[in-house]
Design a protein around this motif. Structure first.
Motif, PDB file in Angstrom:
ATOM      1  N   ALA A  70       0.837  -1.208   0.000  1.00  0.00           N
ATOM      2  CA  ALA A  70       0.000   0.000   0.000  1.00  0.00           C
ATOM      3  C   ALA A  70       0.875   1.263   0.000  1.00  0.00           C
ATOM      4  O   ALA A  70       0.529   2.273  -0.614  1.00  0.00           O
ATOM      5  CB  ALA A  70      -0.929  -0.001   1.222  1.00  0.00           C
ATOM      6  N   GLU A  71       2.033   1.177   0.670  1.00  0.00           N
ATOM      7  CA  GLU A  71       2.962   2.327   0.716  1.00  0.00           C
ATOM      8  C   GLU A  71       3.770   2.471  -0.574  1.00  0.00           C
ATOM      9  O   GLU A  71       4.554   3.409  -0.711  1.00  0.00           O
ATOM     10  CB  GLU A  71       3.966   2.147   1.873  1.00  0.00           C
ATOM     11  CG  GLU A  71       3.393   2.192   3.270  1.00  0.00           C
ATOM     12  CD  GLU A  71       4.384   1.599   4.283  1.00  0.00           C
ATOM     13  OE1 GLU A  71       5.588   1.915   4.231  1.00  0.00           O
ATOM     14  OE2 GLU A  71       3.950   0.767   5.097  1.00  0.00           O
ATOM     15  N   GLY A  72       3.629   1.513  -1.487  1.00  0.00           N
ATOM     16  CA  GLY A  72       4.312   1.618  -2.785  1.00  0.00           C
ATOM     17  C   GLY A  72       5.708   1.012  -2.819  1.00  0.00           C
ATOM     18  O   GLY A  72       6.429   1.177  -3.806  1.00  0.00           O
ATOM     19  N   LEU A  73       6.086   0.261  -1.772  1.00  0.00           N
ATOM     20  CA  LEU A  73       7.474  -0.206  -1.682  1.00  0.00           C
ATOM     21  C   LEU A  73       7.804  -1.330  -2.666  1.00  0.00           C
ATOM     22  O   LEU A  73       8.971  -1.584  -2.947  1.00  0.00           O
ATOM     23  CB  LEU A  73       7.772  -0.691  -0.250  1.00  0.00           C
ATOM     24  CG  LEU A  73       7.528   0.322   0.872  1.00  0.00           C
ATOM     25  CD1 LEU A  73       7.950  -0.266   2.217  1.00  0.00           C
ATOM     26  CD2 LEU A  73       8.287   1.611   0.605  1.00  0.00           C
ATOM     27  N   LEU A  74       6.766  -2.011  -3.176  1.00  0.00           N
ATOM     28  CA  LEU A  74       7.017  -3.138  -4.091  1.00  0.00           C
ATOM     29  C   LEU A  74       6.489  -2.863  -5.492  1.00  0.00           C
ATOM     30  O   LEU A  74       6.358  -3.786  -6.300  1.00  0.00           O
ATOM     31  CB  LEU A  74       6.411  -4.427  -3.515  1.00  0.00           C
ATOM     32  CG  LEU A  74       7.128  -4.925  -2.261  1.00  0.00           C
ATOM     33  CD1 LEU A  74       6.379  -6.086  -1.620  1.00  0.00           C
ATOM     34  CD2 LEU A  74       8.555  -5.343  -2.597  1.00  0.00           C
ATOM     35  N   GLY A  75       6.177  -1.598  -5.756  1.00  0.00           N
ATOM     36  CA  GLY A  75       5.609  -1.255  -7.071  1.00  0.00           C
ATOM     37  C   GLY A  75       6.524  -0.387  -7.912  1.00  0.00           C
ATOM     38  O   GLY A  75       6.075   0.261  -8.860  1.00  0.00           O
ATOM     39  N   LEU A  76       7.811  -0.382  -7.589  1.00  0.00           N
ATOM     40  CA  LEU A  76       8.746   0.464  -8.345  1.00  0.00           C
ATOM     41  C   LEU A  76       8.983  -0.163  -9.720  1.00  0.00           C
ATOM     42  O   LEU A  76       9.098  -1.383  -9.830  1.00  0.00           O
ATOM     43  CB  LEU A  76      10.070   0.587  -7.596  1.00  0.00           C
ATOM     44  CG  LEU A  76       9.972   0.969  -6.113  1.00  0.00           C
ATOM     45  CD1 LEU A  76      11.360   0.982  -5.484  1.00  0.00           C
ATOM     46  CD2 LEU A  76       9.308   2.333  -5.968  1.00  0.00           C
ATOM     47  N   THR A  77       9.061   0.657 -10.737  1.00  0.00           N
ATOM     48  CA  THR A  77       9.395   0.122 -12.069  1.00  0.00           C
ATOM     49  C   THR A  77      10.683   0.805 -12.519  1.00  0.00           C
ATOM     50  O   THR A  77      10.661   1.837 -13.176  1.00  0.00           O
ATOM     51  CB  THR A  77       8.257   0.356 -13.086  1.00  0.00           C
ATOM     52  OG1 THR A  77       7.783   1.704 -12.945  1.00  0.00           O
ATOM     53  CG2 THR A  77       7.089  -0.587 -12.844  1.00  0.00           C
ATOM     54  N   THR A  78      11.790   0.195 -12.119  1.00  0.00           N
ATOM     55  CA  THR A  78      13.099   0.807 -12.335  1.00  0.00           C
ATOM     56  C   THR A  78      13.687   0.479 -13.699  1.00  0.00           C
ATOM     57  O   THR A  78      14.577   1.177 -14.173  1.00  0.00           O
ATOM     58  CB  THR A  78      14.092   0.277 -11.278  1.00  0.00           C
ATOM     59  OG1 THR A  78      14.158  -1.151 -11.426  1.00  0.00           O
ATOM     60  CG2 THR A  78      13.634   0.623  -9.867  1.00  0.00           C
ATOM     61  N   GLY A  79      13.230  -0.632 -14.295  1.00  0.00           N
ATOM     62  CA  GLY A  79      13.825  -1.081 -15.567  1.00  0.00           C
ATOM     63  C   GLY A  79      15.135  -1.854 -15.387  1.00  0.00           C
ATOM     64  O   GLY A  79      15.682  -2.372 -16.359  1.00  0.00           O
ATOM     65  N   ASP A  80      15.652  -1.949 -14.153  1.00  0.00           N
ATOM     66  CA  ASP A  80      16.947  -2.645 -13.956  1.00  0.00           C
ATOM     67  C   ASP A  80      16.861  -4.111 -14.378  1.00  0.00           C
ATOM     68  O   ASP A  80      17.819  -4.662 -14.928  1.00  0.00           O
ATOM     69  CB  ASP A  80      17.369  -2.600 -12.475  1.00  0.00           C
ATOM     70  CG  ASP A  80      18.001  -1.270 -12.077  1.00  0.00           C
ATOM     71  OD1 ASP A  80      18.097  -0.364 -12.929  1.00  0.00           O
ATOM     72  OD2 ASP A  80      18.382  -1.138 -10.886  1.00  0.00           O
ATOM     73  N   LEU A  81      15.714  -4.756 -14.102  1.00  0.00           N
ATOM     74  CA  LEU A  81      15.613  -6.189 -14.398  1.00  0.00           C
ATOM     75  C   LEU A  81      15.618  -6.427 -15.909  1.00  0.00           C
ATOM     76  O   LEU A  81      16.386  -7.261 -16.416  1.00  0.00           O
ATOM     77  CB  LEU A  81      14.347  -6.778 -13.748  1.00  0.00           C
ATOM     78  CG  LEU A  81      14.117  -8.274 -13.928  1.00  0.00           C
ATOM     79  CD1 LEU A  81      15.329  -9.110 -13.520  1.00  0.00           C
ATOM     80  CD2 LEU A  81      12.893  -8.743 -13.129  1.00  0.00           C
TER      81      LEU A  81
END
Ligand SMILES: NC(=O)c1ccc[n+]([C@@H]2O[C@H](COP(=O)([O-])OP(=O)(O)OC[C@H]3O[C@@H](n4cnc5c(N)ncnc54)[C@H](OP(=O)(O)O)[C@@H]3O)[C@@H](O)[C@H]2O)c1
Length: 284
Positions: free
Chosen positions: A254-265
């Motif tokens: 809910a805090e957004g900690l697992l929704g980052l879309t960094t593109g690193d992968l």
């Protein structure tokens, strides 16, 4: 020089070994370790060196870890005991003169309220303190973590959770494993800290829609308060600790900690990450 993988008896570490082989690495240059090595007898048959390494009983030295080797330390699974376990492996790496330690960590490990982060932050710190070159693979969420939710949706037509509108940029475990193989067996990753996520961040309403499409039946997301979610998990037979942990993770989402879309992968993979729907279709 060898590529040495801990936790190769688990699906992630095995996936790394399989990816190394697919990339053309000589099996004789791969050392696959774990406790229950009978699970990877097939890798030995394919020429991979298979060795026992128990994080709770790390020897002073081992003949299969030497100067110049690249070590992938796959984080252990015994939550609460991992820091001394990882320290023992890193100490062995220092004594053995390995060239680099690659470690599977957690998103923003050293600057986050993510429930799983403290042991990863401590491990990153002890690796930095070792003086060895390192690469940190801060793995986001495996799509496979939602397999139980899929089975629940199949049985009840509902997805329950307390993540609100929070999003998860998941990718299948195999994508993270392939990226680890790339980081382990190619140059240019010394000192790198990768924040690894899938390319698309989905909401739980979207997860329910994907489940509905794959199952061909109605599935709705039932957003719950943290308290109601905990009660539902306890009612489903989970113990207090597990229920509390899952609710804490939904708050993190809910805090957004697992929704980052960094593109690193996808950059490490050299291709887009495998979409949510493709992985869910493989569960039918
Ligand atoms: N990002 C995510 O969504 C996510 C989800 C789940 C787990 N994880 C993390 O990723 C890691 C690998 O994932 P996985 O799916 O392969 O996990 P897993 O199935 O739990 O496998 C854990 C691996 O760690 C090894 N291990 C555990 N304790 C050990 C010890 N004391 N000494 C030596 N080896 C030990 C196990 O070896 P044996 O089986 O031989 O004992 C196994 O190979 C997990 O350990 C966990 O830290 C991440």
């Amino acid at each position: 020089m060898s590529y040495v993988v801990t936790g190769a008896t688990g699906p992630f570490g095995r996936g790394v070994v399989e990816s190394l082989l697919e990339r053309g690495t000589d099996p004789a240059e791969i050392v696959a370790t774990g406790r229950s090595v009978e699970k990877i007898a097939d890798l030995a048959e394919r020429g991979v060196r298979v060795e026992v390494l128990d994080f709770d009983a790390v020897p002073d030295s081992v003949p299969w870890l030497s100067a110049g080797d690249e070590l992938l330390l796959v984080s252990g699974s015994e939550v609460g005991r991992r820091v001394p376990q990882h320290q023992a492996v890193v100490d062995l790496a220092v004594r053995s003169g390995v060239r680099r330690v690659v470690y599977t960590s957690a998103p923003k490990a050293d600057n986050t309220t993510l429930a799983v982060a403290p042991e990863h932050a401590a491990t990153e710190a002890l690796i930095r303190a070792s003086g060895l070159p390192f690469t940190f693979l801060r793995n986001g969420w495996y799509t496979e973590n939602y397999r139980p939710a899929f089975e629940q949706a199949r049985a009840t037509g509902q997805v329950l959770g307390s993540a609100g509108d929070g999003r998860v940029a998941s990718a299948p475990r195999a994508d993270f494993a392939e990226a680890a193989a790339v980081a382990l067996a190619s140059d240019g990753h010394d000192g790198a800290v990768y924040e690894l996520f899938g390319d698309v961040a989905w909401s739980f309403a979207e997860l329910a829609a994907v489940f509905a499409e794959v199952l061909g039946s109605e599935v709705v997301y039932q957003p719950l308060s943290a308290e109601d979610h905990r009660a539902a998990l306890l009612g489903a037979g989970l113990d207090e600790g597990t229920a509390g942990f899952l609710v804490a993770l939904d708050q993190n989402i809910a805090e957004g900690l697992l929704g980052l879309t960094t593109g690193d992968l996808s950059r490490l993979l050299g291709r887009p990450t495998v979409p949510l729907a493709e992985t869910v279709r493989s569960w039918v």
